[in-house]
Design a protein around this motif. Structure first.
Motif, PDB file in Angstrom:
ATOM      1  N   MET A 249      89.253 -17.629 -10.802  1.00 51.52           N
ATOM      2  CA  MET A 249      90.039 -16.509 -11.308  1.00 51.52           C
ATOM      3  C   MET A 249      89.517 -15.940 -12.620  1.00 51.52           C
ATOM      4  O   MET A 249      90.180 -15.112 -13.252  1.00 51.52           O
ATOM      5  N   ALA A 250      88.316 -16.339 -13.007  1.00 58.81           N
ATOM      6  CA  ALA A 250      87.780 -15.905 -14.298  1.00 58.81           C
ATOM      7  C   ALA A 250      87.473 -14.413 -14.346  1.00 58.81           C
ATOM      8  O   ALA A 250      87.338 -13.842 -15.433  1.00 58.81           O
ATOM      9  N   SER A 251      87.356 -13.770 -13.189  1.00 60.35           N
ATOM     10  CA  SER A 251      87.013 -12.342 -13.177  1.00 60.35           C
ATOM     11  C   SER A 251      88.202 -11.444 -13.491  1.00 60.35           C
ATOM     12  O   SER A 251      88.018 -10.258 -13.755  1.00 60.35           O
ATOM     13  N   VAL A 281      95.528  -8.429 -12.735  1.00 59.18           N
ATOM     14  CA  VAL A 281      95.485  -9.530 -13.701  1.00 59.18           C
ATOM     15  C   VAL A 281      95.754 -10.854 -12.991  1.00 59.18           C
ATOM     16  O   VAL A 281      96.321 -10.891 -11.899  1.00 59.18           O
ATOM     17  N   ALA A 282      95.329 -11.945 -13.628  1.00 60.16           N
ATOM     18  CA  ALA A 282      95.670 -13.300 -13.200  1.00 60.16           C
ATOM     19  C   ALA A 282      96.841 -13.770 -14.043  1.00 60.16           C
ATOM     20  O   ALA A 282      96.821 -13.651 -15.272  1.00 60.16           O
ATOM     21  N   GLY A 288      98.948 -23.318 -18.604  1.00 61.22           N
ATOM     22  CA  GLY A 288      97.616 -22.976 -18.131  1.00 61.22           C
ATOM     23  C   GLY A 288      97.450 -23.054 -16.635  1.00 61.22           C
ATOM     24  O   GLY A 288      96.326 -22.959 -16.130  1.00 61.22           O
ATOM     25  N   ARG A 289      98.553 -23.202 -15.903  1.00 60.88           N
ATOM     26  CA  ARG A 289      98.458 -23.237 -14.449  1.00 60.88           C
ATOM     27  C   ARG A 289      98.566 -21.830 -13.894  1.00 60.88           C
ATOM     28  O   ARG A 289      99.443 -21.053 -14.293  1.00 60.88           O
ATOM     29  N   ALA A 290      97.673 -21.489 -12.975  1.00 57.88           N
ATOM     30  CA  ALA A 290      97.695 -20.157 -12.375  1.00 57.88           C
ATOM     31  C   ALA A 290      98.878 -20.024 -11.436  1.00 57.88           C
ATOM     32  O   ALA A 290      99.157 -20.922 -10.632  1.00 57.88           O
ATOM     33  N   ALA A 311     104.347 -21.049  -7.251  1.00 58.27           N
ATOM     34  CA  ALA A 311     104.997 -20.104  -8.161  1.00 58.27           C
ATOM     35  C   ALA A 311     106.289 -19.560  -7.563  1.00 58.27           C
ATOM     36  O   ALA A 311     107.043 -18.881  -8.262  1.00 58.27           O
ATOM     37  N   CYS A 312     106.535 -19.844  -6.303  1.00 61.98           N
ATOM     38  CA  CYS A 312     107.692 -19.261  -5.612  1.00 61.98           C
ATOM     39  C   CYS A 312     108.798 -20.272  -5.398  1.00 61.98           C
ATOM     40  O   CYS A 312     109.594 -20.168  -4.464  1.00 61.98           O
TER      41      CYS A 312
END
Length: 323
Positions: A249-251, A281-282, A288-290, A311-312
């Motif tokens: 996800m760095a991009s 965006v990420a 720090g968890r995506a 996340a849901c």
């Protein structure tokens, strides 16, 4: 004769940096890896032709939700161009269409032709490609003998450089060893084809290896043999080969949300907070968890796009429409 036992698939999340071998399609390589890992869900990012080797990112489980972004990433290749022969596929897998003598070429002449194919250029993709027309890949139409017209399109070639021409200059094989860095949608086969025309003799790709794909600039690659050996010792060793979803996800620019904002996003609600920058965006939590991917509008509002399953599952959700 008894049938082999059916694979019992499991839930698995992460990214594998596979070193695809020559001779397999990207999908064939994907299916082998999927069965080795017993992954319920898997997808690859950016097909490699059967002739090609090198980096093929394989996304398992929730990582498939970011695969589209990796498809559009910058990539690098080393390739060998065989001058003097044009094929119907623009590579060594195809049938020769015509053969021409290779003229005496200087390094300056080769570099000039390479520079003309660098930058923002117009390129006609090969007719044997996975591009679709009418819901069908062009290669399927070409294999049936249909006349296939392919329109030019703009692509980005960041680097197209000569690495070695000793084979050619020493009166050996008419080969050029080249390095390519390019953006999404660029075909190295088409670059080599057009280089051959610029040099007056035609050319096709004899070898192709993908070196890296953003954000994996210095990848640790795993071969099928590596993975097969690890599988024989148990799945814990296999799983240790996987990178976390966050590594891919760095991009995307990162935005951070608190627990209340994460809860609203998990129910499809937008949240305010002066988020920047505008665009894709990420989304990360404070640890720090995506959490997934989102979109920031011009007013700084964050809308969810593709959230990960974890996340849901927020327990406390405000009333619908709340910000």
């Amino acid at each position: 004769m008894s049938k082999p036992p059916r694979t019992r698939f499991r839930s698995l999340d992460g990214i594998l940096l596979l070193d695809k071998p020559r001779g397999l399609s990207s999908n064939q390589a994907l299916q082998r890896v999927r069965h080795l890992f017993r992954a319920q869900k898997a997808g690859h990012t950016g097909s490699l032709d059967p002739l090609a080797t090198g980096l093929l990112p394989v996304c398992f489980g929730e990582a498939t939700k970011i695969a589209g972004g990796l498809l559009g990433a910058r990539k690098a290749y080393d390739t060998v161009a065989r001058l003097g022969i044009v094929t119907d596929t623009d590579d060594a897998e195809g049938q020769p269409l015509r053969e021409r003598p290779v003229p005496a070429l200087s390094i300056d002449a080769i570099d000039t032709a390479l520079r003309a194919l660098t930058g923002r250029i117009r390129q006609r993709p090969p007719i044997y490609s996975a591009l679709k027309r009418g819901g069908e890949p062009l290669y399927a139409k070409a294999r049936r003998g249909e006349v296939v017209e392919v329109e030019e399109r703009e692509v980005d070639v960041h680097a197209f450089e000569l690495q070695a021409a000793a084979d050619l200059l020493d009166a050996g094989q008419p080969l050029l060893r080249l390095h390519v860095e390019c953006g999404s949608g660029t075909y190295v086969r088409a670059l080599v084809r057009d280089l051959g025309e610029a040099l007056g003799c035609g050319a096709h790709v004899a070898e192709l290896r993908r070196l890296w794909v953003d954000p994996f600039r210095e990848p640790k690659l795993w071969t099928l043999d590596d993975l097969q050996a690890l599988a024989g010792r148990g799945e814990r060793g296999l799983d240790a080969c996987l990178l976390p979803v966050e590594s891919g996800m760095a991009s995307w620019p990162e935005v951070e949300v608190d627990a209340a904002q994460a809860a609203r996003l998990s129910y499809g609600q937008q949240v305010s907070g002066g988020f920047r920058p505008p665009g894709p965006v990420a989304i990360f939590d404070p640890r720090g968890r995506a959490l997934g991917l989102g979109e920031v509008d011009g007013d700084g509002l964050l809308r969810p796009q593709r959230l990960f399953s974890w996340a849901c599952t927020q327990p406390d959700v405000p009333a619908a429409g709340a910000r």
